[in-house]
Motif scaffolding. Sequence first.
Motif, PDB file in Angstrom:
ATOM      1  N   LEU A 119       0.822  -1.211   0.000  1.00  0.00           N
ATOM      2  CA  LEU A 119       0.000   0.000   0.000  1.00  0.00           C
ATOM      3  C   LEU A 119       0.856   1.261   0.000  1.00  0.00           C
ATOM      4  CD1 LEU A 119      -2.786  -1.122   2.496  1.00  0.00           C
ATOM      5  CD2 LEU A 119      -2.833  -1.148   0.005  1.00  0.00           C
ATOM      6  N   GLY A 120       2.179   1.069  -0.085  1.00  0.00           N
ATOM      7  CA  GLY A 120       3.081   2.215  -0.129  1.00  0.00           C
ATOM      8  C   GLY A 120       3.385   2.775   1.249  1.00  0.00           C
ATOM      9  N   GLY A 121       4.344   3.682   1.278  1.00  0.00           N
ATOM     10  CA  GLY A 121       4.704   4.346   2.531  1.00  0.00           C
ATOM     11  C   GLY A 121       5.123   3.377   3.607  1.00  0.00           C
ATOM     12  N   ASP A 122       4.696   3.666   4.828  1.00  0.00           N
ATOM     13  CA  ASP A 122       5.052   2.845   5.980  1.00  0.00           C
ATOM     14  C   ASP A 122       4.027   1.762   6.288  1.00  0.00           C
ATOM     15  OD1 ASP A 122       7.505   3.971   6.453  1.00  0.00           O
ATOM     16  OD2 ASP A 122       6.795   5.352   7.991  1.00  0.00           O
ATOM     17  N   ALA A 123       3.179   1.435   5.316  1.00  0.00           N
ATOM     18  CA  ALA A 123       2.211   0.353   5.503  1.00  0.00           C
ATOM     19  C   ALA A 123       2.912  -0.995   5.348  1.00  0.00           C
ATOM     20  CB  ALA A 123       1.079   0.468   4.476  1.00  0.00           C
ATOM     21  N   LEU A 124       2.376  -1.994   6.005  1.00  0.00           N
ATOM     22  CA  LEU A 124       2.887  -3.358   5.880  1.00  0.00           C
ATOM     23  C   LEU A 124       2.948  -3.760   4.412  1.00  0.00           C
ATOM     24  CD1 LEU A 124       3.506  -6.185   7.265  1.00  0.00           C
ATOM     25  CD2 LEU A 124       1.064  -6.626   6.952  1.00  0.00           C
ATOM     26  N   LYS A 125       4.039  -4.390   4.019  1.00  0.00           N
ATOM     27  CA  LYS A 125       4.204  -4.913   2.667  1.00  0.00           C
ATOM     28  C   LYS A 125       4.484  -6.411   2.797  1.00  0.00           C
ATOM     29  CE  LYS A 125       6.651  -0.630   1.486  1.00  0.00           C
ATOM     30  NZ  LYS A 125       5.528   0.182   1.772  1.00  0.00           N
ATOM     31  N   PHE A 126       3.904  -7.193   1.904  1.00  0.00           N
ATOM     32  CA  PHE A 126       4.218  -8.613   1.919  1.00  0.00           C
ATOM     33  C   PHE A 126       4.066  -9.194   0.538  1.00  0.00           C
ATOM     34  CE2 PHE A 126      -0.359  -8.678   2.893  1.00  0.00           C
ATOM     35  CZ  PHE A 126      -0.824  -9.640   2.025  1.00  0.00           C
ATOM     36  N   LEU A 127       4.731 -10.314   0.333  1.00  0.00           N
ATOM     37  CA  LEU A 127       4.518 -11.098  -0.869  1.00  0.00           C
ATOM     38  C   LEU A 127       4.797 -12.551  -0.555  1.00  0.00           C
ATOM     39  CD1 LEU A 127       7.444 -12.054  -2.240  1.00  0.00           C
ATOM     40  CD2 LEU A 127       7.439  -9.724  -3.059  1.00  0.00           C
ATOM     41  N   TYR A 128       4.188 -13.414  -1.350  1.00  0.00           N
ATOM     42  CA  TYR A 128       4.387 -14.852  -1.246  1.00  0.00           C
ATOM     43  C   TYR A 128       5.081 -15.327  -2.507  1.00  0.00           C
ATOM     44  CZ  TYR A 128       1.042 -15.502   2.630  1.00  0.00           C
ATOM     45  OH  TYR A 128       0.391 -15.486   3.832  1.00  0.00           O
ATOM     46  N   LEU A 129       6.135 -16.089  -2.332  1.00  0.00           N
ATOM     47  CA  LEU A 129       6.777 -16.765  -3.453  1.00  0.00           C
ATOM     48  C   LEU A 129       6.330 -18.222  -3.432  1.00  0.00           C
ATOM     49  CD1 LEU A 129      10.434 -15.390  -3.201  1.00  0.00           C
ATOM     50  CD2 LEU A 129       8.551 -14.551  -4.637  1.00  0.00           C
ATOM     51  N   ASP A 130       6.003 -18.743  -4.596  1.00  0.00           N
ATOM     52  CA  ASP A 130       5.577 -20.139  -4.683  1.00  0.00           C
ATOM     53  C   ASP A 130       6.815 -21.021  -4.820  1.00  0.00           C
ATOM     54  OD1 ASP A 130       4.507 -22.609  -5.135  1.00  0.00           O
ATOM     55  OD2 ASP A 130       3.089 -21.942  -6.680  1.00  0.00           O
ATOM     56  N   ALA A 131       7.278 -21.532  -3.706  1.00  0.00           N
ATOM     57  CA  ALA A 131       8.479 -22.380  -3.658  1.00  0.00           C
ATOM     58  C   ALA A 131       8.117 -23.837  -3.412  1.00  0.00           C
ATOM     59  CB  ALA A 131       9.420 -21.868  -2.580  1.00  0.00           C
ATOM     60  N   ARG A 132       6.877 -24.192  -3.703  1.00  0.00           N
ATOM     61  CA  ARG A 132       6.428 -25.565  -3.424  1.00  0.00           C
ATOM     62  C   ARG A 132       7.215 -26.599  -4.206  1.00  0.00           C
ATOM     63  NH1 ARG A 132       0.326 -25.266  -4.738  1.00  0.00           N
ATOM     64  NH2 ARG A 132       1.196 -23.855  -6.298  1.00  0.00           N
ATOM     65  N   ASN A 133       7.692 -26.264  -5.401  1.00  0.00           N
ATOM     66  CA  ASN A 133       8.426 -27.258  -6.201  1.00  0.00           C
ATOM     67  C   ASN A 133       9.780 -27.600  -5.601  1.00  0.00           C
ATOM     68  OD1 ASN A 133       9.513 -24.734  -6.829  1.00  0.00           O
ATOM     69  ND2 ASN A 133      10.082 -25.360  -8.901  1.00  0.00           N
ATOM     70  N   VAL A 134      10.312 -26.766  -4.719  1.00  0.00           N
ATOM     71  CA  VAL A 134      11.605 -27.035  -4.072  1.00  0.00           C
ATOM     72  C   VAL A 134      11.422 -27.360  -2.592  1.00  0.00           C
ATOM     73  CG1 VAL A 134      13.845 -26.035  -3.426  1.00  0.00           C
ATOM     74  CG2 VAL A 134      12.900 -25.619  -5.706  1.00  0.00           C
ATOM     75  N   PHE A 135      10.685 -26.507  -1.875  1.00  0.00           N
ATOM     76  CA  PHE A 135      10.569 -26.648  -0.418  1.00  0.00           C
ATOM     77  C   PHE A 135       9.270 -27.296   0.049  1.00  0.00           C
ATOM     78  CE2 PHE A 135      13.490 -23.038  -0.996  1.00  0.00           C
ATOM     79  CZ  PHE A 135      14.591 -23.562  -0.351  1.00  0.00           C
ATOM     80  N   GLY A 136       8.299 -27.407  -0.844  1.00  0.00           N
ATOM     81  CA  GLY A 136       7.019 -27.999  -0.458  1.00  0.00           C
ATOM     82  C   GLY A 136       6.053 -27.003   0.149  1.00  0.00           C
TER      83      GLY A 136
END
Length: 155
Positions: A119-136
């Motif tokens: 959301l920009g600025g000092d708001a929480l930022k997150f993302l998910y990487l799909d690593a299921r093919n390596v880490f499950g």
Amino acid sequence: MLEGLHYQNAYVCDDLEAAIDLFRGRGLRKEPIIIPVEQDVRTADGPRHQKGRICFIWIDNLQYELIEMETDEVGLYRNCLSNGGPLRFHHVCYRIDDWADFRARVDQQEFPVAMERDLGGDALKFLYLDARNVFGHYLEYTWMPDAMWEQIKAM
């Protein structure tokens, strides 16, 4: 891409109250707060909506996130396979100190972004990487101001 402070293991459940009960007598010291979540996130297929409830439980220096979804247009939680128990392991989460530097490198690594919220600025930022093919499982990365981090640790 494994970096940052690993502070959380997350689980999907069908009944949040029953999941919380599983932590009683196993290190749960404070009654957790259930937080309703309704948000729009970005995906490769465009914006998607999510609605559910989450709960954070700290035991020593590890946070357990319990996730109960009502609406999951991304399919990120719905695709979590059953292990026969009430909790289904879903992802680990890392706190990132420099989001701009981290985010600039995300597109250079092998795991696709499953969803993202910034959301920009000092708001929480997150993302998910799909690593299921390596880490499950998925890898979540978050950035937040120090004051927010202290609030989360106090939950």
